[in-house]
Design a protein around this motif. Structure first.
Motif, PDB file in Angstrom:
ATOM      1  N   LYS A   1      -0.920  34.903   8.033  1.00  0.00           N
ATOM      2  CA  LYS A   1      -1.034  36.248   8.560  1.00  0.00           C
ATOM      3  C   LYS A   1      -2.365  36.453   9.271  1.00  0.00           C
ATOM      4  CE  LYS A   1      -0.054  40.966   7.261  1.00  0.00           C
ATOM      5  NZ  LYS A   1       0.372  41.867   6.215  1.00  0.00           N
ATOM      6  N   GLY A   2      -2.284  37.012  10.470  1.00  0.00           N
ATOM      7  CA  GLY A   2      -3.476  37.297  11.246  1.00  0.00           C
ATOM      8  C   GLY A   2      -3.931  36.157  12.132  1.00  0.00           C
ATOM      9  N   PHE A   3      -3.277  35.005  12.058  1.00  0.00           N
ATOM     10  CA  PHE A   3      -3.666  33.855  12.868  1.00  0.00           C
ATOM     11  C   PHE A   3      -2.548  33.469  13.821  1.00  0.00           C
ATOM     12  CE2 PHE A   3      -6.055  33.334   8.893  1.00  0.00           C
ATOM     13  CZ  PHE A   3      -7.344  33.326   9.398  1.00  0.00           C
ATOM     14  N   ASP A   4      -2.913  32.905  14.960  1.00  0.00           N
ATOM     15  CA  ASP A   4      -1.937  32.389  15.914  1.00  0.00           C
ATOM     16  C   ASP A   4      -2.012  30.875  16.027  1.00  0.00           C
ATOM     17  OD1 ASP A   4      -0.853  34.854  16.609  1.00  0.00           O
ATOM     18  OD2 ASP A   4      -2.388  35.206  18.123  1.00  0.00           O
TER      19      ASP A   4
ATOM     20  N   GLY B   1      -2.309  18.010   8.768  1.00  0.00           N
ATOM     21  CA  GLY B   1      -3.352  17.825   9.763  1.00  0.00           C
ATOM     22  C   GLY B   1      -2.934  18.155  11.187  1.00  0.00           C
ATOM     23  N   TYR B   2      -1.698  18.649  11.371  1.00  0.00           N
ATOM     24  CA  TYR B   2      -1.212  19.016  12.707  1.00  0.00           C
ATOM     25  C   TYR B   2      -1.484  20.494  12.982  1.00  0.00           C
ATOM     26  CZ  TYR B   2       1.381  14.632  12.768  1.00  0.00           C
ATOM     27  OH  TYR B   2       1.724  13.303  12.752  1.00  0.00           O
ATOM     28  N   VAL B   3      -1.743  20.812  14.241  1.00  0.00           N
ATOM     29  CA  VAL B   3      -1.956  22.192  14.644  1.00  0.00           C
ATOM     30  C   VAL B   3      -0.599  22.879  14.805  1.00  0.00           C
ATOM     31  CG1 VAL B   3      -2.900  23.725  16.419  1.00  0.00           C
ATOM     32  CG2 VAL B   3      -4.105  21.606  15.829  1.00  0.00           C
ATOM     33  N   GLU B   4      -0.460  24.040  14.203  1.00  0.00           N
ATOM     34  CA  GLU B   4       0.723  24.883  14.368  1.00  0.00           C
ATOM     35  C   GLU B   4       0.301  26.124  15.150  1.00  0.00           C
ATOM     36  OE1 GLU B   4       2.609  25.880  10.679  1.00  0.00           O
ATOM     37  OE2 GLU B   4       2.488  23.825   9.943  1.00  0.00           O
ATOM     38  N   ILE B   5       1.178  26.557  16.034  1.00  0.00           N
ATOM     39  CA  ILE B   5       0.878  27.748  16.827  1.00  0.00           C
ATOM     40  C   ILE B   5       2.022  28.744  16.715  1.00  0.00           C
ATOM     41  CG2 ILE B   5      -0.681  26.627  18.447  1.00  0.00           C
ATOM     42  CD1 ILE B   5       1.654  26.430  20.418  1.00  0.00           C
TER      43      ILE B   5
END
Length: 128
Positions: free
Chosen positions: A12-15, A22-26
């Motif tokens: 919550k609050g993050f994009d 270790g992978y970036v989620e968007i």
């Protein structure tokens, strides 16, 4: 790109977050790809970027490889499209040709993007 934060059980609050692998989620609501856990809001950034670059969703047997091994380095030049498909077993030439032509047909629209300037196509079918 903004630096991702470590994902906790709540996003919550993050994009943009780094998951426990270790992978970036968007967060990209409305994107046409599969998304994480079948949803349509959170995506693995490297897969999302490859889908945008190719202009299509990735197929079930496709994955995106990080060339330098850094799972957070999602620059396009660090990403490669891989497939889990393997050539059919056996050595019958007609089967191998069918497999090769099907593979080439599958990626004909992506060829220039996937190959970029790294490799030139060595063999061209006559007029195809």
């Amino acid at each position: 790109m903004d630096a991702p934060v470590r994902a906790s059980s709540k996003r919550k609050g993050f994009d943009r977050v780094v998951n426990h692998f270790g992978y970036v989620e968007i967060r990209k609501p409305g994107h046409y790809g599969k998304g994480l856990a079948g949803g349509k809001v959170w995506f693995l950034e490297h897969r999302y970027l490859m889908e945008i670059y190719l202009g299509r969703p990735l197929c079930e047997d496709e994955n995106v490889h990080h060339v330098n091994g850094d799972k957070t380095d999602n620059r396009l030049e660090n990403l490669e499209l891989w497939t889990k498909r393997q050539q059919p077993s056996g050595q019958r030439v007609t089967d191998l040709l069918d497999w090769a032509y099907a593979l080439r047909e599958r990626y004909k629209n992506d060829r220039n993007k996937v190959l970029g300037t790294q490799i030139a196509m060595a063999l061209e079918d006559n007029g195809q």
